[in-house]
Write a protein that holds these residues in place. Sequence first.
Motif, mmCIF file in Angstrom:
data_model
loop_
_atom_site.group_PDB
_atom_site.id
_atom_site.type_symbol
_atom_site.label_atom_id
_atom_site.label_comp_id
_atom_site.label_asym_id
_atom_site.label_seq_id
_atom_site.Cartn_x
_atom_site.Cartn_y
_atom_site.Cartn_z
ATOM 1 N N LEU A 8 10.101 8.173 -1.196
ATOM 2 C CA LEU A 8 9.239 9.215 -0.446
ATOM 3 C C LEU A 8 7.930 8.937 -0.383
ATOM 4 O O LEU A 8 7.183 8.265 -1.327
ATOM 5 C CB LEU A 8 9.641 10.385 -1.199
ATOM 6 C CG LEU A 8 11.096 11.093 -1.059
ATOM 7 C CD1 LEU A 8 11.106 11.956 -2.440
ATOM 8 C CD2 LEU A 8 11.306 11.777 -0.042
ATOM 9 N N VAL A 9 7.194 9.139 0.734
ATOM 10 C CA VAL A 9 5.873 8.827 0.936
ATOM 11 C C VAL A 9 4.860 9.946 0.695
ATOM 12 O O VAL A 9 5.308 11.165 0.743
ATOM 13 C CB VAL A 9 5.680 8.159 2.294
ATOM 14 C CG1 VAL A 9 6.500 6.738 2.303
ATOM 15 C CG2 VAL A 9 6.124 9.001 3.383
ATOM 16 N N VAL A 10 3.649 9.557 0.805
ATOM 17 C CA VAL A 10 2.725 10.445 0.619
ATOM 18 C C VAL A 10 2.367 11.571 1.454
ATOM 19 O O VAL A 10 1.622 12.648 1.153
ATOM 20 C CB VAL A 10 1.242 9.916 0.392
ATOM 21 C CG1 VAL A 10 1.392 9.016 -1.005
ATOM 22 C CG2 VAL A 10 0.676 9.104 1.353
ATOM 23 N N ASP A 11 3.134 11.719 2.826
ATOM 24 C CA ASP A 11 2.569 12.633 3.674
ATOM 25 C C ASP A 11 3.724 13.694 3.488
ATOM 26 O O ASP A 11 3.841 14.683 4.584
ATOM 27 C CB ASP A 11 2.749 12.130 5.250
ATOM 28 C CG ASP A 11 3.952 11.314 5.370
ATOM 29 O OD1 ASP A 11 4.979 11.239 4.675
ATOM 30 O OD2 ASP A 11 4.238 10.657 6.557
ATOM 31 N N ASP A 12 4.449 13.704 2.451
ATOM 32 C CA ASP A 12 5.540 14.581 2.045
ATOM 33 C C ASP A 12 6.691 14.759 3.038
ATOM 34 O O ASP A 12 7.192 15.888 3.095
ATOM 35 C CB ASP A 12 5.009 16.298 1.931
ATOM 36 C CG ASP A 12 3.680 16.293 1.015
ATOM 37 O OD1 ASP A 12 3.939 15.613 -0.202
ATOM 38 O OD2 ASP A 12 2.717 16.797 1.406
ATOM 39 N N VAL A 73 8.348 5.336 -9.664
ATOM 40 C CA VAL A 73 7.535 6.687 -9.829
ATOM 41 C C VAL A 73 7.638 7.513 -8.803
ATOM 42 O O VAL A 73 7.218 7.121 -7.730
ATOM 43 C CB VAL A 73 6.320 6.488 -10.670
ATOM 44 C CG1 VAL A 73 5.550 7.656 -10.736
ATOM 45 C CG2 VAL A 73 6.262 5.845 -11.794
ATOM 46 N N PRO A 74 8.161 8.778 -8.664
ATOM 47 C CA PRO A 74 8.389 9.621 -7.540
ATOM 48 C C PRO A 74 7.094 10.084 -7.219
ATOM 49 O O PRO A 74 5.873 10.514 -8.007
ATOM 50 C CB PRO A 74 9.044 10.738 -7.927
ATOM 51 C CG PRO A 74 8.972 10.585 -9.566
ATOM 52 C CD PRO A 74 8.795 9.331 -9.957
ATOM 53 N N ILE A 75 6.392 9.972 -5.952
ATOM 54 C CA ILE A 75 4.968 10.547 -5.516
ATOM 55 C C ILE A 75 5.269 11.452 -4.506
ATOM 56 O O ILE A 75 4.190 11.644 -3.709
ATOM 57 C CB ILE A 75 4.218 9.348 -5.205
ATOM 58 C CG1 ILE A 75 5.044 8.236 -4.171
ATOM 59 C CG2 ILE A 75 3.746 8.445 -6.536
ATOM 60 C CD1 ILE A 75 4.934 8.601 -2.959
ATOM 61 N N ARG A 106 -4.533 9.335 2.932
ATOM 62 C CA ARG A 106 -3.192 9.197 2.465
ATOM 63 C C ARG A 106 -2.996 8.050 1.329
ATOM 64 O O ARG A 106 -2.210 8.208 0.768
ATOM 65 C CB ARG A 106 -2.054 8.743 3.685
ATOM 66 C CG ARG A 106 -2.270 7.422 4.402
ATOM 67 C CD ARG A 106 -1.623 7.226 5.476
ATOM 68 N NE ARG A 106 -0.172 7.412 5.186
ATOM 69 C CZ ARG A 106 0.663 6.531 4.925
ATOM 70 N NH1 ARG A 106 0.273 5.412 4.881
ATOM 71 N NH2 ARG A 106 1.914 6.689 4.752
ATOM 72 N N HIS A 107 -3.870 6.951 1.523
ATOM 73 C CA HIS A 107 -3.809 6.177 0.433
ATOM 74 C C HIS A 107 -4.404 6.651 -0.874
ATOM 75 O O HIS A 107 -3.730 6.267 -2.032
ATOM 76 C CB HIS A 107 -4.530 4.811 0.824
ATOM 77 C CG HIS A 107 -4.038 4.249 2.265
ATOM 78 N ND1 HIS A 107 -4.739 3.567 3.115
ATOM 79 C CD2 HIS A 107 -2.630 4.027 2.533
ATOM 80 C CE1 HIS A 107 -3.889 3.329 4.164
ATOM 81 N NE2 HIS A 107 -2.464 3.583 3.608
ATOM 82 N N ARG A 108 -5.415 7.244 -0.797
ATOM 83 C CA ARG A 108 -5.869 8.158 -2.079
ATOM 84 C C ARG A 108 -5.034 8.951 -2.602
ATOM 85 O O ARG A 108 -4.725 8.904 -3.843
ATOM 86 C CB ARG A 108 -7.076 8.785 -1.722
ATOM 87 C CG ARG A 108 -8.390 8.394 -1.193
ATOM 88 C CD ARG A 108 -9.471 9.040 -0.721
ATOM 89 N NE ARG A 108 -10.708 8.567 -0.283
ATOM 90 C CZ ARG A 108 -11.849 8.558 -0.722
ATOM 91 N NH1 ARG A 108 -11.846 9.446 -1.998
ATOM 92 N NH2 ARG A 108 -12.948 8.247 -0.262
ATOM 93 N N LYS A 109 -4.415 9.646 -2.018
ATOM 94 C CA LYS A 109 -3.096 10.561 -2.331
ATOM 95 C C LYS A 109 -2.058 9.819 -3.181
ATOM 96 O O LYS A 109 -1.884 10.284 -4.271
ATOM 97 C CB LYS A 109 -2.617 11.582 -1.283
ATOM 98 C CG LYS A 109 -1.551 12.582 -1.734
ATOM 99 C CD LYS A 109 -0.821 13.067 -0.609
ATOM 100 C CE LYS A 109 -2.072 14.247 0.098
ATOM 101 N NZ LYS A 109 -1.154 15.170 1.237
ATOM 102 N N TYR A 110 -1.842 8.563 -2.525
ATOM 103 C CA TYR A 110 -0.658 7.921 -3.155
ATOM 104 C C TYR A 110 -1.179 7.573 -4.598
ATOM 105 O O TYR A 110 -0.314 7.741 -5.478
ATOM 106 C CB TYR A 110 -0.469 6.539 -2.519
ATOM 107 C CG TYR A 110 0.905 5.866 -2.940
ATOM 108 C CD1 TYR A 110 2.206 5.941 -2.409
ATOM 109 C CD2 TYR A 110 0.867 5.118 -4.046
ATOM 110 C CE1 TYR A 110 3.172 5.379 -2.707
ATOM 111 C CE2 TYR A 110 1.935 4.499 -4.448
ATOM 112 C CZ TYR A 110 3.098 4.627 -3.896
ATOM 113 O OH TYR A 110 4.445 3.735 -4.305
ATOM 114 N N ILE A 111 -2.258 7.064 -4.623
ATOM 115 C CA ILE A 111 -2.697 6.328 -6.131
ATOM 116 C C ILE A 111 -3.128 7.542 -6.955
ATOM 117 O O ILE A 111 -2.814 7.488 -8.179
ATOM 118 C CB ILE A 111 -3.931 5.692 -5.718
ATOM 119 C CG1 ILE A 111 -3.679 4.362 -5.187
ATOM 120 C CG2 ILE A 111 -4.724 5.180 -7.159
ATOM 121 C CD1 ILE A 111 -4.674 3.324 -4.622
#
Length: 225
Positions: A8-12, A73-75, A106-111
């Motif tokens: 699952l990616v960071v854009d939900d 790890v689920p993000i 989106r990259h900030r949110k992932y980290i």
Amino acid sequence: MVASLEELVVDDQSGLYYQLYLRPNNGIGKIKGNVQHDMYNELKLYSPEKSFLHHEEQFYTDSIVAGPFNRVVPIQEFLEPLNSSQPDMISFSVDSINFPKGFKKRHRKYIIRMVNNTIVLMQERNAASKNKQGMQFNYYPNFKSKAENVPATYAVNLTVTDDPISNKITVNISNPGYTPERWQSTKSSFNRRDFLDGHTYKANYSLHLLAPSFLGNIYYSKHSK
């Protein structure tokens, strides 16, 4: 048996899918450490991530539980801390996560989610442990909002650097009052181009131990005596 794993990616929204084919060996195989070492005769992974099962010199071909999947790890969501009201509980906070200028949201949110969720999952594992003498702590994600800043026993800060020349993104972790041992890792790096292109597994694998390991070393260096 065919199993599907969704990263699952960071854009939900749903992202890449990984399909795993497993052919069980019907319980016949080697025993290693009282655990069946080769649970499956055959394992194939269908994925755009060519190195999904490769980690340096290690190559997993046995168990999903003991293999690479339990390291993901689920993000897809920001996990909330599992704090206790127990008095005198040791606590940690992440007071800041600093990014270079131009780093996309989106990259900030992932980290951010990686760092936060690894700590919450650490809380969860320790709370579920039968050995209640292990590391028990409260956690405060103070970086979310200064208005919610909660004083903690130990505060850590993280800094992200983006180096196009070396093709690396590096995450550094530190504590103002703590000097780590020379052997202790205080940073984690991963392939910049892969991460920016959405191939995030290596970043996930690289970051999943950074904060838990650092917090654990602080905890046991201060409270193991």
